[in-house]
Structure formats: C-alpha cells, structure tokens
Design a protein around this motif. Structure first.
Motif, PDB file in Angstrom:
ATOM      1  N   GLY A  51       0.680 -16.879   6.534  1.00 57.88           N
ATOM      2  CA  GLY A  51       0.110 -17.040   5.212  1.00 57.88           C
ATOM      3  C   GLY A  51       0.211 -18.476   4.726  1.00 57.88           C
ATOM      4  O   GLY A  51       0.876 -19.321   5.335  1.00 57.88           O
ATOM      5  N   GLU A  52      -0.437 -18.729   3.605  1.00 54.11           N
ATOM      6  CA  GLU A  52      -0.373 -20.046   2.996  1.00 54.11           C
ATOM      7  C   GLU A  52       0.968 -20.215   2.293  1.00 54.11           C
ATOM      8  O   GLU A  52       1.608 -19.232   1.914  1.00 54.11           O
ATOM      9  CB  GLU A  52      -1.514 -20.198   1.984  1.00 54.11           C
ATOM     10  N   ARG A  99      -9.747  -8.783   5.804  1.00 52.43           N
ATOM     11  CA  ARG A  99      -9.591  -9.985   4.981  1.00 52.43           C
ATOM     12  C   ARG A  99     -10.978 -10.435   4.528  1.00 52.43           C
ATOM     13  O   ARG A  99     -11.854 -10.695   5.352  1.00 52.43           O
ATOM     14  CB  ARG A  99      -8.912 -11.075   5.807  1.00 52.43           C
ATOM     15  N   LYS A 100     -11.193 -10.522   3.213  1.00 49.43           N
ATOM     16  CA  LYS A 100     -12.510 -10.859   2.691  1.00 49.43           C
ATOM     17  C   LYS A 100     -12.397 -11.799   1.491  1.00 49.43           C
ATOM     18  O   LYS A 100     -11.415 -11.758   0.749  1.00 49.43           O
ATOM     19  CB  LYS A 100     -13.260  -9.589   2.248  1.00 49.43           C
ATOM     20  N   LEU A 101     -13.443 -12.593   1.321  1.00 45.96           N
ATOM     21  CA  LEU A 101     -13.572 -13.438   0.140  1.00 45.96           C
ATOM     22  C   LEU A 101     -14.177 -12.635  -1.007  1.00 45.96           C
ATOM     23  O   LEU A 101     -14.908 -11.668  -0.789  1.00 45.96           O
ATOM     24  CB  LEU A 101     -14.480 -14.630   0.429  1.00 45.96           C
ATOM     25  N   VAL A 125      -7.987  -4.319   1.382  1.00 52.97           N
ATOM     26  CA  VAL A 125      -8.704  -5.591   1.438  1.00 52.97           C
ATOM     27  C   VAL A 125      -7.788  -6.677   0.882  1.00 52.97           C
ATOM     28  O   VAL A 125      -7.323  -6.573  -0.259  1.00 52.97           O
ATOM     29  CB  VAL A 125     -10.009  -5.540   0.631  1.00 52.97           C
ATOM     30  N   VAL A 126      -7.527  -7.707   1.676  1.00 54.14           N
ATOM     31  CA  VAL A 126      -6.650  -8.790   1.252  1.00 54.14           C
ATOM     32  C   VAL A 126      -7.441 -10.093   1.220  1.00 54.14           C
ATOM     33  O   VAL A 126      -8.395 -10.275   1.978  1.00 54.14           O
ATOM     34  CB  VAL A 126      -5.425  -8.932   2.188  1.00 54.14           C
ATOM     35  N   PRO A 127      -7.045 -11.025   0.368  1.00 56.07           N
ATOM     36  CA  PRO A 127      -7.729 -12.318   0.333  1.00 56.07           C
ATOM     37  C   PRO A 127      -7.205 -13.242   1.433  1.00 56.07           C
ATOM     38  O   PRO A 127      -6.102 -13.039   1.962  1.00 56.07           O
ATOM     39  CB  PRO A 127      -7.359 -12.855  -1.053  1.00 56.07           C
ATOM     40  N   GLU A 129      -9.449   3.007  -1.564  1.00 55.57           N
ATOM     41  CA  GLU A 129      -9.621   1.573  -1.358  1.00 55.57           C
ATOM     42  C   GLU A 129      -8.607   0.828  -2.209  1.00 55.57           C
ATOM     43  O   GLU A 129      -8.507   1.062  -3.419  1.00 55.57           O
ATOM     44  CB  GLU A 129     -11.029   1.123  -1.717  1.00 55.57           C
ATOM     45  N   ILE A 130      -7.867  -0.073  -1.573  1.00 51.73           N
ATOM     46  CA  ILE A 130      -6.861  -0.882  -2.267  1.00 51.73           C
ATOM     47  C   ILE A 130      -7.268  -2.336  -2.065  1.00 51.73           C
ATOM     48  O   ILE A 130      -7.078  -2.912  -0.993  1.00 51.73           O
ATOM     49  CB  ILE A 130      -5.447  -0.605  -1.707  1.00 51.73           C
ATOM     50  N   ASP A 131      -7.851  -2.925  -3.094  1.00 48.89           N
ATOM     51  CA  ASP A 131      -8.435  -4.260  -3.013  1.00 48.89           C
ATOM     52  C   ASP A 131      -7.505  -5.246  -3.727  1.00 48.89           C
ATOM     53  O   ASP A 131      -7.280  -5.134  -4.938  1.00 48.89           O
ATOM     54  CB  ASP A 131      -9.825  -4.255  -3.657  1.00 48.89           C
ATOM     55  N   LEU A 132      -6.977  -6.205  -2.969  1.00 49.14           N
ATOM     56  CA  LEU A 132      -6.011  -7.162  -3.518  1.00 49.14           C
ATOM     57  C   LEU A 132      -6.622  -8.532  -3.779  1.00 49.14           C
ATOM     58  O   LEU A 132      -5.895  -9.467  -4.122  1.00 49.14           O
ATOM     59  CB  LEU A 132      -4.828  -7.320  -2.540  1.00 49.14           C
ATOM     60  N   ARG A 133      -7.923  -8.681  -3.628  1.00 49.77           N
ATOM     61  CA  ARG A 133      -8.514 -10.021  -3.695  1.00 49.77           C
ATOM     62  C   ARG A 133      -8.355 -10.685  -5.061  1.00 49.77           C
ATOM     63  O   ARG A 133      -8.174 -11.894  -5.141  1.00 49.77           O
ATOM     64  CB  ARG A 133      -9.997  -9.947  -3.316  1.00 49.77           C
TER      65      ARG A 133
END
Length: 288
Positions: free
Chosen positions: A177-178, A199-201, A150-152, A123-127
C-alpha cells in the motif's frame, strides 16, 4: 486584518483542494467540460486566496467540501491522513438472505465489519469511505451467495478467507500500500459461494486522469507545432520533408489514445449497467 486575508499567497495544496472540488462537480454534472477547463485553468493560475475563492463560490456542493483555509497550516503527511477518522464506524454489519445489501459512498468502515449472504449478494465499496482505524477487518460469510469488495488504489489488501466449493479472490492480496494508507484484511468462509476483491478508481478519479491525459496531448501537440515552426524553410527555400519518426510516434499516440478512450467508455458502460442492475434489485427487494 481580516480584509488582508484574501491577499495571502495560496499554496499548491490550496490550489489542489479547489481543483478536487471542481473535479467532483464535473463528475456530478454541475459543470460541463468547458466550464471545468476554464475554472481549472483559473485555479492553477491563482496566486492569492482572493483569486482562488471565487472559483467554487457558486457550486451547490462546495459547502460540503472542506473550504480553502485562510490560515497557513502545515501540510498533512499524506492524502490518507484525513480519511482515518477513528470512532466506531457508521455501519458494522450487512446481511443478505435471498436479497442483497450494499455499503458504498461516504461511510465509515469500522475496525471490524461482519457480513453474511445466503442465496444473495452484497457489495462493500471502500473507494469513498473513511476508516475508523489504519487496519480494518471485513469478515465475509457467503453460503450459496457472493460478495464483492471494491478498494481504491493505494490500499493494502490481505486475504485470509477460505472456501469449500467456493473461494476468495486472491488477485489483490499482498500488493504493498501507499504510505499512510489503511490496511484491509478480508477474512471469512465461503460455501458454494465466493468473495471477490477488486481495485477500482472512482468516476471522479477517472475523469481527472482523462483530463490530465488530454492536457498532456495538447501540450505535446503545441510542442510539435513550435518545433515545426522553428525549422522554417531550408536555405534553398524548400520546405523540410515530414519527420518519419515523428509521424510514427503521432500514429502510435493516436492508436493508444483510441484504445484508452474505448476502455474508458467500456468501463463507464459496465458501471452504469451495474448501477441499473443494483437499482432493479433494490426496487424488487426493498431498501436494505
């Protein structure tokens, strides 16, 4: 001169930084909802640094967060500016062979992160991560295994990997993207395996959105109460009949709120189950 600093006027950005500290404290269980609401109200009412500073003074985690600046500085061009930190990154690879690996929390994503899974998962979580550059590459090789990235919200994702009897998740590919947000390029190869991208908060962000919705609900109720009070009785002394359209709107609002609450509870349950499952894997396979 130092004694006069607390009387300087606080900006909206200053108040928002303190509010973010409070949201983090709520998510970590340092504040209950009642304390959070009281302090959040005091934060947005604060006009000077002297009123703003005591709000987070007793929070153990407050020192880990950038304090409110007593010197007026130009606001950053975007919320992502502070998360692109340069350097080499705190971790550049992850390997899972009949086991698993995890990168999550506050870590720095290098310009290129290489990962490999064989009969295992990662798991690679970038949030909550920082980024060494505005464009980073995550290279995934999954053989009879899988990985999840997982990206924000706001991060642009480009998927360039390919699979044989496997595949790469393309659902987040190509979404703009923003401004100022990093760009994440997912590459690699999957054989009898897969690489997912979602994509998750964060939990703190979900709580903040929930609180904002609750405040909006209270404001709508207050506005309806003022409207009903302003109507009063009619000239004949008879009460006005309830507004049918307003009752329908209230009913729809109630249904929507219940759906949102159920969805939030479902997401929280899934998150807790996932965390428990990962903890069991770590205990079984050892730290990695």
């Amino acid at each position: 001169m130092t004694d006069e600093l607390p009387e300087l006027r606080a900006s909206d950005a200053d108040r928002e930084r303190v509010a973010e500290q409070l949201r983090d404290a709520l998510a970590e269980g340092r504040l209950d909802m009642e304390e959070f609401e009281e302090r959040l109200e005091a934060t947005y009412k604060a006009r000077t640094y002297g009123e703003l500073t005591p709000v987070t003074r007793d929070l153990p985690g407050a020192a880990a967060v950038a304090p409110v600046s007593m010197v007026k500085q130009p606001a950053e061009s975007g919320s992502w500016a502070s998360r692109i930190v340069g350097g080499e990154g705190s971790s550049s690879w992850g390997v899972a062979i009949m086991a698993g690996f995890q990168r999550k929390g506050r870590w720095t994503v290098p310009k290129r992160f290489n990962s490999f899974a064989f009969w295992g998962g990662g798991e690679i979580d970038l949030r909550e991560a920082n980024f060494a550059d505005r464009e980073v590459v995550i290279n995934c090789v999954a053989i009879m295994g899988g990985m999840n990235i997982v990206v924000p919200p706001g991060v642009e994702v480009v998927v360039r990997g390919f699979g044989i009897m496997g595949g790469f998740d393309q659902r987040e590919d190509g979404q703009p993207g923003e401004p100022g947000a990093p760009r994440v390029i997912v590459t690699g190869f999957a054989f009898w395996g897969g690489v997912g991208v979602e994509r998750k908060l964060t939990r703190a962000q979900r709580l903040r959105i929930k609180e904002e919705r609750r405040q909006e609900k209270l404001e709508r109720k207050a506005a309806r109460g003022e409207l009903e009070g302003s109507r009063g009785d009619d000239v004949d002394g008879r009460d006005h009949l309830p507004d049918v359209h307003e009752m329908i709107r209230d009913h729809h609002d109630m249904i929507r709120e219940r759906h949102e609450e159920r969805r939030e509870r479902h997401e929280e349950r899934r998150e807790r189950q996932r965390e428990r499952r990962e903890e069991r894997h770590r205990r079984r396979d050892g730290d990695y």
